[in-house]
Motif scaffolding. Structure first.
Motif, PDB file in Angstrom:
ATOM      1  N   LYS A  25       0.889  -1.340   0.240  1.00  0.00           N
ATOM      2  CA  LYS A  25       0.114   0.200  -0.093  1.00  0.00           C
ATOM      3  C   LYS A  25       0.987   1.593  -0.107  1.00  0.00           C
ATOM      4  O   LYS A  25       0.488   2.023  -0.718  1.00  0.00           O
ATOM      5  N   TYR A  26       1.974   1.457   0.726  1.00  0.00           N
ATOM      6  CA  TYR A  26       2.652   2.489   0.122  1.00  0.00           C
ATOM      7  C   TYR A  26       3.691   2.552  -0.436  1.00  0.00           C
ATOM      8  O   TYR A  26       3.460   3.903  -0.845  1.00  0.00           O
ATOM      9  N   THR A  27       3.750   1.716  -1.160  1.00  0.00           N
ATOM     10  CA  THR A  27       4.738   1.891  -2.278  1.00  0.00           C
ATOM     11  C   THR A  27       4.044   2.250  -3.305  1.00  0.00           C
ATOM     12  O   THR A  27       4.138   2.800  -4.238  1.00  0.00           O
ATOM     13  N   GLU A  28       2.197   1.747  -3.382  1.00  0.00           N
ATOM     14  CA  GLU A  28       1.740   2.096  -4.636  1.00  0.00           C
ATOM     15  C   GLU A  28       1.074   3.895  -4.264  1.00  0.00           C
ATOM     16  O   GLU A  28       1.031   4.625  -5.145  1.00  0.00           O
ATOM     17  N   THR A  29       1.394   3.821  -2.832  1.00  0.00           N
ATOM     18  CA  THR A  29       0.485   5.410  -2.917  1.00  0.00           C
ATOM     19  C   THR A  29       1.472   6.457  -2.931  1.00  0.00           C
ATOM     20  O   THR A  29       1.338   7.151  -3.143  1.00  0.00           O
ATOM     21  N   VAL A  74       9.992   2.073  -1.057  1.00  0.00           N
ATOM     22  CA  VAL A  74       9.489   1.476  -0.269  1.00  0.00           C
ATOM     23  C   VAL A  74       9.037   1.745   0.769  1.00  0.00           C
ATOM     24  O   VAL A  74      10.336   2.634   0.744  1.00  0.00           O
ATOM     25  N   PRO A  75       8.608   1.956   1.848  1.00  0.00           N
ATOM     26  CA  PRO A  75       8.694   2.298   3.065  1.00  0.00           C
ATOM     27  C   PRO A  75      10.003   1.753   4.134  1.00  0.00           C
ATOM     28  O   PRO A  75      10.320   0.456   4.373  1.00  0.00           O
ATOM     29  N   ASN A  76      10.012   3.060   4.410  1.00  0.00           N
ATOM     30  CA  ASN A  76      11.666   2.846   5.824  1.00  0.00           C
ATOM     31  C   ASN A  76      11.182   2.236   7.126  1.00  0.00           C
ATOM     32  O   ASN A  76       9.764   2.393   6.896  1.00  0.00           O
ATOM     33  N   ALA A  77      11.621   1.738   7.931  1.00  0.00           N
ATOM     34  CA  ALA A  77      11.223   1.736   9.042  1.00  0.00           C
ATOM     35  C   ALA A  77      10.568   2.955  10.026  1.00  0.00           C
ATOM     36  O   ALA A  77       9.644   2.657  10.640  1.00  0.00           O
ATOM     37  N   LEU A  78      11.008   4.365   9.682  1.00  0.00           N
ATOM     38  CA  LEU A  78      10.411   4.909  10.761  1.00  0.00           C
ATOM     39  C   LEU A  78       8.626   5.139  10.443  1.00  0.00           C
ATOM     40  O   LEU A  78       8.074   6.129  10.846  1.00  0.00           O
ATOM     41  N   ALA A  79       8.443   4.992   8.302  1.00  0.00           N
ATOM     42  CA  ALA A  79       6.941   4.470   7.974  1.00  0.00           C
ATOM     43  C   ALA A  79       6.476   3.523   9.084  1.00  0.00           C
ATOM     44  O   ALA A  79       5.085   3.860   9.215  1.00  0.00           O
ATOM     45  N   ALA A  80       7.028   2.714   8.625  1.00  0.00           N
ATOM     46  CA  ALA A  80       6.200   1.723   9.664  1.00  0.00           C
ATOM     47  C   ALA A  80       5.855   1.796  11.029  1.00  0.00           C
ATOM     48  O   ALA A  80       5.026   2.000  10.837  1.00  0.00           O
ATOM     49  N   LEU A  81       6.962   2.752  11.620  1.00  0.00           N
ATOM     50  CA  LEU A  81       6.526   3.120  13.048  1.00  0.00           C
ATOM     51  C   LEU A  81       5.242   4.107  13.208  1.00  0.00           C
ATOM     52  O   LEU A  81       4.364   4.125  14.028  1.00  0.00           O
ATOM     53  N   ALA A  82       5.122   5.272  12.376  1.00  0.00           N
ATOM     54  CA  ALA A  82       4.383   6.112  12.115  1.00  0.00           C
ATOM     55  C   ALA A  82       2.910   5.114  11.882  1.00  0.00           C
ATOM     56  O   ALA A  82       1.981   6.451  12.338  1.00  0.00           O
TER      57      ALA A  82
END
Length: 373
Positions: free
Chosen positions: A288-292, A296-304
């Motif tokens: 979803k993140y990559t499509e948006t 590719v999301p890093n760890a900070l994106a995942a934590l947020a």
């Protein structure tokens, strides 16, 4: 006279209806604030936090919001500066009317903003501030990531048990709370010998003198707990000077492989998640993140992303935007998401999260192992 009275009545009714629509609209929106560097050298971190939180909030709204209310994310660019972050936090509260803060991104700004959030009873959940000083003594301040003492101890354990290192060198950025926290805890936990502990600041660009000194000490691992730009600079000069030992760092390295793939090849860092993790929640988030956002999301994106869901769960359980009611529910919240299971201890820190050890291979982040202290 009748016409005038009728006109006044019509105008009064119109004003009343207009005011009612405005108030109702505000009541139907819950605002979360976000602070981080959205420009400059550290924008990769702040933008990741903003984007991860926004993706979660979009999903929450698509699913009906929080008890039927829409969630809005209000983000400002702190440039990573603690003083500016505090000014922007007050703006978020006094002008934008936020009910909670997802931030700050960095430890320095979170340490500065935290006491103000506590005084104003604004629930604050930093996705990514790992310094141990962020939360203690502040009832309204929490974090979704593990802390520097934990991360430093895991790195020291990995260096000793997995890399077999008995002699280590530390490069520490004395101007960064984040770097100092990791360096201190690595030094305390490493069972071997710290043969050198070298300090520098963000302004330093030439590390040749330090490298010449440590080269003669023959370290078996070099710990560099800094952010990617400085790590890449130091690693480049280490390679130029012929120092060929494993480099090890913390979660601030996330993204370093993009700009420094050759000099960072084969090195390691602790992180909060791995794109190699085949857990459905992780792979769904990445897709979803990559499509948006086209990356590719890093760890900070995942934590947020996880932090936004955690905060939303607390608001839903409280069925209120009142700070004391929300914080009481946040303290009890347990959530399993992209970065694993999150539950909170008495200081507002996460308890029991495993760290992921990342190895950079062919310019990609691969999962070496998972570890706890």
């Amino acid at each position: 006279m009748k016409k005038i009275l009728a006109l006044l009545l019509t105008l009064t009714l119109a004003v009343s209806l207009f005011a009612g629509c405005g108030a109702g609209g505000d009541d139907d929106v819950i605002k979360f604030g976000s602070l981080g560097a959205l420009s400059g050298d550290y924008a990769v971190y702040g933008l990741a936090v903003k984007n991860g939180a926004q993706l979660a909030i979009d999903e929450i709204n698509e699913a009906g919001g929080i008890n039927g209310k829409t969630v809005e994310l209000v983000s400002y660019d702190s440039e990573g500066d603690p003083t500016k972050a505090l000014q922007l936090f007050n703006r978020l509260v006094d002008q934008d009317g936020i009910s909670a803060l997802l931030g700050g991104t960095f430890s320095g700004e979170s340490i500065t903003v935290g006491p103000e959030a506590n005084d104003k009873q604004i629930p604050m959940l930093s996705p990514t501030a790992t310094n141990a000083a962020v939360t203690p003594g502040l009832e309204y301040v929490y974090r979704a990531c593990f802390i520097d003492p934990y991360q430093g101890k895991v790195a020291a354990k990995f260096a000793s048990e997995n890399l077999g290192a008995t002699k280590a060198v530390i490069f520490r950025n004395v101007a960064q709370d984040y770097a100092v926290g990791l360096a201190d805890n690595f030094a305390q936990a490493f069972p071997g010998e710290i043969v050198a502990d070298e300090g520098y600041t963000d302004e330093d660009q030439d590390f040749k003198a330090i490298i010449t000194k440590i080269k003669d000490l023959q370290p078996e691992v070099i710990f560099i707990p800094d952010y990617s730009k400085m790590v890449g600079l130091i690693a480049t000069q280490l390679q130029e000077e012929g120092v060929d030992v494993p480099l090890l760092g913390g979660d601030g390295w996330d993204g370093v492989q993009a700009d420094y793939p050759e000099v960072m090849e084969g090195n390691y860092f602790t992180n909060h998640y791995s794109t190699d993790d085949q857990t459905p929640a992780v792979q769904d988030f990445i897709a979803k993140y990559t499509e948006t956002y086209g990356e590719v999301p890093n760890a900070l994106a995942a934590l947020a992303y996880d932090a936004a869901y955690i905060m939303a769960a607390a608001f839903e359980a409280a069925d209120s935007t009142d700070g004391p009611a929300v914080i009481a529910e946040l303290a009890k919240t347990e959530y399993t998401g992209v970065t694993g299971r999150t539950a909170f201890d008495a200081d507002g820190n996460t308890a029991g999260k495993e760290a992921v050890i990342i190895k950079i291979v062919d310019g990609q982040l691969t999962m070496e192992t998972k570890m706890s202290e």
